[in-house]
Design a protein around this motif. Structure first.
Motif, PDB file in Angstrom:
ATOM      1  N   THR A  51      -4.768   8.130  -8.286  1.00  8.82           N
ATOM      2  CA  THR A  51      -5.658   8.735  -7.287  1.00  8.82           C
ATOM      3  C   THR A  51      -6.849   7.834  -6.963  1.00  8.82           C
ATOM      4  O   THR A  51      -7.731   8.235  -6.215  1.00  8.82           O
ATOM      5  CB  THR A  51      -6.190  10.089  -7.793  1.00  8.82           C
ATOM      6  N   GLN A  52      -6.859   6.622  -7.509  1.00  3.38           N
ATOM      7  CA  GLN A  52      -7.987   5.718  -7.313  1.00  3.38           C
ATOM      8  C   GLN A  52      -7.587   4.569  -6.397  1.00  3.38           C
ATOM      9  O   GLN A  52      -6.511   3.996  -6.540  1.00  3.38           O
ATOM     10  CB  GLN A  52      -8.458   5.151  -8.665  1.00  3.38           C
ATOM     11  N   GLY A  73     -11.849  13.339 -12.693  1.00  7.18           N
ATOM     12  CA  GLY A  73     -10.635  12.670 -13.134  1.00  7.18           C
ATOM     13  C   GLY A  73      -9.536  13.613 -13.571  1.00  7.18           C
ATOM     14  O   GLY A  73      -8.658  13.240 -14.356  1.00  7.18           O
ATOM     15  N   ALA A  74      -9.566  14.862 -13.069  1.00  7.73           N
ATOM     16  CA  ALA A  74      -8.543  15.837 -13.449  1.00  7.73           C
ATOM     17  C   ALA A  74      -7.197  15.442 -12.857  1.00  7.73           C
ATOM     18  O   ALA A  74      -7.109  14.887 -11.759  1.00  7.73           O
ATOM     19  CB  ALA A  74      -8.941  17.238 -12.964  1.00  7.73           C
ATOM     20  N   THR A  75      -6.136  15.764 -13.574  1.00  4.18           N
ATOM     21  CA  THR A  75      -4.785  15.457 -13.110  1.00  4.18           C
ATOM     22  C   THR A  75      -3.980  16.710 -12.792  1.00  4.18           C
ATOM     23  O   THR A  75      -2.827  16.602 -12.381  1.00  4.18           O
ATOM     24  CB  THR A  75      -4.035  14.635 -14.166  1.00  4.18           C
ATOM     25  N   LEU A  94      -1.256   0.555  -4.279  1.00  4.08           N
ATOM     26  CA  LEU A  94      -0.640   1.757  -4.846  1.00  4.08           C
ATOM     27  C   LEU A  94       0.711   1.416  -5.456  1.00  4.08           C
ATOM     28  O   LEU A  94       1.068   1.919  -6.533  1.00  4.08           O
ATOM     29  CB  LEU A  94      -0.484   2.816  -3.755  1.00  4.08           C
ATOM     30  N   CYS A  95       1.468   0.546  -4.791  1.00  2.00           N
ATOM     31  CA  CYS A  95       2.765   0.126  -5.330  1.00  2.00           C
ATOM     32  C   CYS A  95       2.593  -0.540  -6.684  1.00  2.00           C
ATOM     33  O   CYS A  95       3.375  -0.308  -7.613  1.00  2.00           O
ATOM     34  CB  CYS A  95       3.449  -0.834  -4.359  1.00  2.00           C
ATOM     35  N   GLN A  96       1.565  -1.362  -6.810  1.00  2.00           N
ATOM     36  CA  GLN A  96       1.313  -2.033  -8.080  1.00  2.00           C
ATOM     37  C   GLN A  96       0.910  -1.028  -9.153  1.00  2.00           C
ATOM     38  O   GLN A  96       1.296  -1.171 -10.324  1.00  2.00           O
ATOM     39  CB  GLN A  96       0.217  -3.084  -7.903  1.00  2.00           C
ATOM     40  N   SER A  97       0.154   0.003  -8.776  1.00  5.82           N
ATOM     41  CA  SER A  97      -0.223   1.046  -9.733  1.00  5.82           C
ATOM     42  C   SER A  97       1.009   1.811 -10.212  1.00  5.82           C
ATOM     43  O   SER A  97       1.146   2.110 -11.406  1.00  5.82           O
ATOM     44  CB  SER A  97      -1.233   2.007  -9.103  1.00  5.82           C
ATOM     45  N   LEU A 133      -2.734   8.624  -4.194  1.00  8.61           N
ATOM     46  CA  LEU A 133      -2.383  10.038  -4.147  1.00  8.61           C
ATOM     47  C   LEU A 133      -3.656  10.873  -4.126  1.00  8.61           C
ATOM     48  O   LEU A 133      -4.689  10.446  -4.674  1.00  8.61           O
ATOM     49  CB  LEU A 133      -1.534  10.417  -5.360  1.00  8.61           C
ATOM     50  N   PRO A 134      -3.614  12.064  -3.531  1.00  8.14           N
ATOM     51  CA  PRO A 134      -4.831  12.886  -3.513  1.00  8.14           C
ATOM     52  C   PRO A 134      -5.136  13.446  -4.898  1.00  8.14           C
ATOM     53  O   PRO A 134      -4.236  13.680  -5.710  1.00  8.14           O
ATOM     54  CB  PRO A 134      -4.478  14.005  -2.522  1.00  8.14           C
TER      55      PRO A 134
END
Length: 375
Positions: A119-120, A89-91, A152-155, A73-74
């Motif tokens: 986002t990583q 690392g802001a959310t 990303l799916c695993q995250s 994700l951006p």
């Protein structure tokens, strides 16, 4: 002097609006005006909300496309310029509309992610593949270093399992956006986070924000993560099953090869025993003839000659019997060796076929892993 005549219209033939009729008309006009006064602003509000929801839907599509392309994700933008800022690392921050390929008027939206890990770009999914088969070559492939949508799916799967992270009214979200609405200012919980999507304006006269969000499970479903992860894991397990089957067939082939060598040794030993038996026949005959010749030279008697003949016959018969037994053993050993050779060839062919199936299965597992979320 005569006066001109005037035409008098009877009173009963005159037409016009009475005071009552005029009053009723004015009252009806006032009621219609009041209705329009209440309906038109509400209709404008509905149109505004529909427009806001359409803009939010555009953002949702853009976020999904970004996740499919970048495997993450951006990051939120630190200002309205629309460029994501992943350094701190802001959310929570501004919508990175420029990186999402959206219009500049969407810079007013707030944007947040549930966890910075989303986002990583990192290798979160590593298929449990067996060792690469002999003869396999995939340029640059590494199950550990490969990055694609499956990571990303695993995250997302990890966030669902671990819980925690940012949430809206206790429900975790993967991403969320908020539009300030027509009044241009964030209301309610949107001033420091995000309100519940679809919150009614009736809670506050000035609340006109539009909010959209997706939970990790919802985003995972939109990306097709469950199906793709299942395919990747299934392909890896199929590759491991093919690997185990190949190992079994290879070991069986080695066992059959060893059994064939044993049968070959048996044939060799049987041939040697037969040769010894033939030599024994010759020795028996030679020994018997020597004894007979010596009897004749000393002075033959009927009893001595008969004894020599009997001894020669017995010795020769025993040697011939041993030779026959050795010949039978040799024949059965040859038959067993031929059978063992056929079994060895069949086992070797099955091992080669199993190795081929293993190579195909492993290649398919790698292809599924490399495919990621691509169609």
């Amino acid at each position: 002097m005569m006066r001109p005549r005037t035409h008098q219209v009877p009173l009963r033939t005159q037409r016009g609006f009475s005071l009552l009729e005029v009053s009723i008309g004015l009252a009806a006009t006032g009621v219609v005006g009041l209705l329009l006064w209440g309906i038109l602003p509400r209709q404008q509000q509905v149109q505004d909300q529909a427009q806001l929801q359409q803009q939010v839907a555009e953002v949702e599509v853009a976020l999904l496309g970004f996740a499919q392309r970048q495997f993450r994700l951006p990051c939120p933008a630190s200002d309205a310029q629309g460029r994501e800022n992943c350094a701190g690392g802001a959310t929570l921050g501004f919508l990175p509309w420029r990186d999402l390929g959206l219009r500049a008027d969407l810079a007013v939206l707030n944007y947040g992610v549930g966890a910075s890990t989303l986002t990583q770009s990192m290798a979160g999914f590593v298929p449990n593949l067996p060792p690469a088969p002999v003869g396999y070559a995939a340029a640059g492939y590494s199950a550990v270093g490969l990055l694609n949508g499956l990571d990303l799916c695993q995250s997302l799967r990890g966030q669902v399992a671990a819980g925690g992270g940012a949430s809206i009214d206790g429900a975790a979200y993967a991403w969320a956006v908020a539009h300030p609405g027509r009044n241009g200012q964030f209301d309610g919980a949107n001033t420091a986070g995000f309100d519940v999507p679809g919150k009614a304006q009736s809670v506050s006269p000035v609340y006109d924000d539009a909010v959209a969000a997706q939970s990790p499970a919802e985003l995972s479903a939109r990306l097709g993560c469950v199906q793709r992860l299942a395919q990747a894991q299934g392909a890896a397990r199929a590759a491991y099953a093919s690997y185990d089957l190949w190992r079994l067939t290879d070991e069986f082939s080695q066992f059959r090869s060893y059994a064939h060598r044993v049968r070959q040794t048996n044939v060799t030993y049987a041939g040697v025993n037969l040769a010894f038996a033939i030599v024994d026949i010759a020795n028996a005959v030679a020994t018997g003839m020597t004894a007979y010749a010596m009897t004749l030279a000393v002075g033959p008697s009927t009893a001595a000659v008969a004894a020599d003949i009997v001894a020669l016959t017995l010795a020769t018969g025993a040697a011939v019997g041993a030779a026959g037994a050795a010949g039978y053993t040799l024949a059965t050993s040859i038959i067993a060796e031929q059978k063992a050779n056929a079994q060895k060839q069949a086992a070797a062919q099955e091992a080669v076929a199993a190795a081929g199936r293993y190579l195909v299965s492993y290649s398919q597992a790698v292809a599924v892993d490399q495919k990621g979320l691509r169609p």
